[in-house]
Design an enzyme around this catalytic site. Structure first.
Site, PDB file in Angstrom:
ATOM      1  CB  CYS A  67      -0.913  -0.078   1.230  1.00 61.65           C
ATOM      2  SG  CYS A  67      -1.501   1.473   1.881  1.00 61.65           S
ATOM      3  CB  CYS A  70       0.675   1.789   4.125  1.00 63.23           C
ATOM      4  SG  CYS A  70      -1.048   1.264   4.131  1.00 63.23           S
TER       5      CYS A  70
END
Ligand SMILES: [Zn+2]
Length: 142
Positions: A67, A70
């Site tokens: 991600c 993230c």
């Protein structure tokens, strides 16, 4: 703050002020308790140990290595943990490894940040926040 020993599973009480300068050592097996700033990466078992033993709020970043946001948010989350020594517990949970735990809390999009109080979810917020946004959000729950 609490530090879960990855080697023996012991729950260590750690002074966050000294943990920033000197690596904390597990009281039981003497292995280093791994912290990133004042954030700890935990598995499901470690998460529940912290939740059961924490005196104050527990803030958790649910993330995954694939991600992109993230990766941006991770260092922000970690750095922000330094601003709440011994007050708020900061944990990171890898949703690829702890899929069931993420499902239990209804995590659909990541990064997702949840704050727990007395073992229960108090609030949640999704997306990558900057440090000010994260602090404002945490402060609402203090
Ligand atoms: Zn240990």
């Amino acid at each position: 703050m609490l530090g879960i020993c990855k080697a023996c599973g012991a729950v260590n009480r750690i002074n966050a002020n000294t943990a920033l300068e000197k690596k904390p050592i597990c009281g039981k097996c003497k292995v280093e308790v791994q912290l990133h700033d004042l954030t700890q990466e935990v598995d499901t078992e470690g998460f529940y140990k912290v939740l059961r033993n924490a005196k104050g709020p527990v803030v958790v970043d649910f993330w995954a290595s694939w991600c992109g946001p993230c990766k941006v948010y991770g260092p922000v989350f970690q750095a922000t943990s330094r601003e709440y020594p011994n007050k708020v517990q900061f944990l990171k949970i890898n949703t690829e490894e702890e899929q069931q735990l993420a499902a239990n809390f209804g995590i659909r999009g990541i990064p997702a940040t949840l704050i727990f109080e007395n073992g229960k979810v108090k609030d949640s917020i999704s997306g990558a926040l900057n440090s000010d946004q994260l602090k404002q959000w945490i402060n609402k729950s203090l």
